[in-house]
Design an enzyme around this catalytic site. Sequence first.
Site, PDB file in Angstrom:
ATOM      1  N   LYS A 114     -26.729 -18.974  28.717  1.00 51.20           N
ATOM      2  CA  LYS A 114     -27.184 -17.584  28.592  1.00 51.20           C
ATOM      3  C   LYS A 114     -27.589 -17.373  27.138  1.00 51.20           C
ATOM      4  CE  LYS A 114     -27.619 -13.828  31.061  1.00 51.20           C
ATOM      5  NZ  LYS A 114     -27.888 -13.636  32.485  1.00 51.20           N
ATOM      6  N   ASP A 154     -33.493 -11.417  31.914  1.00 49.97           N
ATOM      7  CA  ASP A 154     -32.276 -10.643  32.203  1.00 49.97           C
ATOM      8  C   ASP A 154     -32.587  -9.227  31.720  1.00 49.97           C
ATOM      9  OD1 ASP A 154     -29.284 -10.954  33.042  1.00 49.97           O
ATOM     10  OD2 ASP A 154     -29.125  -9.857  31.172  1.00 49.97           O
TER      11      ASP A 154
HETATM   12  P1  NDP Z   1     -33.580  -4.575  33.661  1.00 46.51           P
HETATM   13  O1  NDP Z   1     -33.700  -4.580  32.188  1.00 46.51           O
HETATM   14  O2  NDP Z   1     -34.777  -4.766  34.504  1.00 46.51           O
HETATM   15  O3  NDP Z   1     -32.862  -3.224  34.147  1.00 46.51           O
HETATM   16  C1  NDP Z   1     -31.607  -2.866  33.681  1.00 46.51           C
HETATM   17  C2  NDP Z   1     -31.230  -1.519  34.281  1.00 46.51           C
HETATM   18  O4  NDP Z   1     -29.866  -1.253  33.989  1.00 46.51           O
HETATM   19  C3  NDP Z   1     -32.025  -0.375  33.687  1.00 46.51           C
HETATM   20  O5  NDP Z   1     -32.134   0.653  34.622  1.00 46.51           O
HETATM   21  C4  NDP Z   1     -31.143   0.030  32.511  1.00 46.51           C
HETATM   22  O6  NDP Z   1     -31.331   1.362  32.065  1.00 46.51           O
HETATM   23  C5  NDP Z   1     -29.770  -0.126  33.101  1.00 46.51           C
HETATM   24  N1  NDP Z   1     -28.818  -0.432  32.011  1.00 46.51           N
HETATM   25  C6  NDP Z   1     -28.901  -1.428  31.109  1.00 46.51           C
HETATM   26  N2  NDP Z   1     -27.898  -1.366  30.227  1.00 46.51           N
HETATM   27  C7  NDP Z   1     -27.170  -0.291  30.591  1.00 46.51           C
HETATM   28  C8  NDP Z   1     -25.992   0.297  30.080  1.00 46.51           C
HETATM   29  N3  NDP Z   1     -25.374  -0.204  28.994  1.00 46.51           N
HETATM   30  N4  NDP Z   1     -25.502   1.389  30.719  1.00 46.51           N
HETATM   31  C9  NDP Z   1     -26.120   1.907  31.816  1.00 46.51           C
HETATM   32  N5  NDP Z   1     -27.254   1.389  32.339  1.00 46.51           N
HETATM   33  C10 NDP Z   1     -27.758   0.310  31.742  1.00 46.51           C
HETATM   34  O7  NDP Z   1     -32.474  -5.700  33.986  1.00 46.51           O
HETATM   35  P2  NDP Z   1     -32.168  -6.430  35.364  1.00 46.51           P
HETATM   36  O8  NDP Z   1     -32.412  -5.517  36.507  1.00 46.51           O
HETATM   37  O9  NDP Z   1     -32.808  -7.747  35.331  1.00 46.51           O
HETATM   38  O10 NDP Z   1     -30.591  -6.689  35.220  1.00 46.51           O
HETATM   39  C11 NDP Z   1     -29.591  -5.781  35.709  1.00 46.51           C
HETATM   40  C12 NDP Z   1     -28.285  -6.523  35.913  1.00 46.51           C
HETATM   41  O11 NDP Z   1     -28.465  -7.596  36.849  1.00 46.51           O
HETATM   42  C13 NDP Z   1     -27.686  -7.183  34.665  1.00 46.51           C
HETATM   43  O12 NDP Z   1     -26.275  -7.161  34.747  1.00 46.51           O
HETATM   44  C14 NDP Z   1     -28.163  -8.624  34.783  1.00 46.51           C
HETATM   45  O13 NDP Z   1     -27.338  -9.537  34.066  1.00 46.51           O
HETATM   46  C15 NDP Z   1     -28.032  -8.822  36.283  1.00 46.51           C
HETATM   47  N6  NDP Z   1     -28.804  -9.931  36.846  1.00 46.51           N
HETATM   48  C16 NDP Z   1     -30.161  -9.998  36.715  1.00 46.51           C
HETATM   49  C17 NDP Z   1     -30.860 -11.039  37.280  1.00 46.51           C
HETATM   50  C18 NDP Z   1     -32.352 -11.094  37.261  1.00 46.51           C
HETATM   51  O14 NDP Z   1     -32.910 -11.954  37.946  1.00 46.51           O
HETATM   52  N7  NDP Z   1     -33.052 -10.228  36.553  1.00 46.51           N
HETATM   53  C19 NDP Z   1     -30.166 -12.141  37.958  1.00 46.51           C
HETATM   54  C20 NDP Z   1     -28.755 -11.936  38.113  1.00 46.51           C
HETATM   55  C21 NDP Z   1     -28.118 -10.887  37.548  1.00 46.51           C
HETATM   56  P3  NDP Z   1     -32.114   1.640  30.680  1.00 46.51           P
HETATM   57  O15 NDP Z   1     -33.551   1.442  31.006  1.00 46.51           O
HETATM   58  O16 NDP Z   1     -31.741   3.044  30.340  1.00 46.51           O
HETATM   59  O17 NDP Z   1     -31.579   0.647  29.686  1.00 46.51           O
END
Ligand code: NDP
Length: 435
Positions: A114, A154
């Site tokens: 990571k 991510d």
């Molecule tokens: P994105 O950046 O596309 O979206 C993240 C989302 O989560 C946004 O809506 C963001 O809001 C919100 N968010 C981020 N940080 C916070 C926080 N501290 N508190 C509240 N809301 C928050 O990321 P992903 O959708 O790719 O990832 C989301 C989760 O899924 C993570 O935990 C990631 O590790 C996990 N994941 C992702 C994978 C992938 O293929 N993309 C694979 C496996 C797991 P805002 O815009 O306000 O920051």
Amino acid sequence: EERNGHEPEFMQAVKEVAETVIPYIKTQDIYNGKNILLRMVEPERVIMFRVPWVDDNGEIQVNRGYRIEMNSAIGPYKGGLRFHPSVNLSILKFLAFEQVFKNSLTTLPMGGGKGGADFDPKGKSDNEIMRFCHAFMAELFRHIGHNTDVPAGDIGVGAREIGFMFGQYKKLKNEFTGVLTGKGLSWGGSLIRPEATGYGTVYFAESMLKTQGKDFHGKKVVISGSGNVAQYAAEKALSLGARILTLSDSAGYIYDAEGIDEEKLAYIMELKNVKRGRIKEYLEKYPNAKYEEGKTPWGEPCDIALPCATQNELNDEDARKLIANGCICVAEGANMPSTAEAVEVFHEAKILFAPGKASNAGGVATSGLEMSQNALRVGWTREEVDEKLKKIMLDIHDSCIKYGKQEDGYVDYVKGANIAGFVKVADAMLAQGVV
Ligand code: NDP
């Protein structure tokens, strides 16, 4: 504890695994006395580096970049890059540690890693994002490679960022290889990769529901986040007849009692991915919905909850509210969104609960499929990739049942995922000796 006590998220992830895996190790002679878990919690390599770049005002900015190469027993390091101001060693080590088990569960030959930076993409221009990505790759390129370490996206790293990083890697190395996944379709990407994590989470939840003779049809679903994972979890759940009530971002959540349908979801995708706006702007188009500033959606009555935003976004109080409101299934789309105490509440209530390392493994699994397509220099169809993704999620579900079914029939998916993930990596480490 002594060595890592100052890294709370990493300690949390290790503790959860240790609690389920140590009792198992004690029953297996081959693992006894080999200190396998002790070796697994120590990254094979940690790289930390300066990322200097110039913003649109001509000012020099400095961020900190990281890559944690956690475990390569079963394949090249594989795992995403996160760009978020909260990024630090503890968070990346927890993510890398979880990734080792998750990648093992997919059955594909991928080790765990990571990385990322404490860079905040919010409010940055496209040019600033490009300069940052180029500066980040100007150091990372010497540590990665398609047979060594293959990063992906991510939080804060999507198709745009992968594109900029791939361009810089290719220029510095003068070679076109599948060194990153999540690439654009025309230059080595895989169909279904953008959808894979969200779709996979819903496929997994579907399998869990099926064990009780239930499905998504007509179910009320509460989702957090509105990024990559949340959007496609919503899309797949919708296609299975569910009613999506909420989505969120770090500022608050929206609740639409009429349900977020396909048309409304398309609006959200445009809002978040193209305009890069905030979730509260949903109300400008759909004023009947409500927006709750500074809150998470777990207090809203639902049948199924899919936390898809970030770590520790759902605590024990939230878990109790979900159960009191009749929630029967929680499948994590994000990594470790539920606190340890919340998981305890789910387990005590004996509802269906899937940890991210099992239910969100579809993303990295499809990255693995992208690597295979790159190595073969072929491109599979949407249907082919989706079929393989579905099969992998069903197999992970089976593995969880194999190692997690209790005497009373309740399935502890946390235990199941941890042991199933552990066994494959531990066997490889045993075979390779003390290295
Ligand atoms: P994105 O950046 O596309 O979206 C993240 C989302 O989560 C946004 O809506 C963001 O809001 C919100 N968010 C981020 N940080 C916070 C926080 N501290 N508190 C509240 N809301 C928050 O990321 P992903 O959708 O790719 O990832 C989301 C989760 O899924 C993570 O935990 C990631 O590790 C996990 N994941 C992702 C994978 C992938 O293929 N993309 C694979 C496996 C797991 P805002 O815009 O306000 O920051």
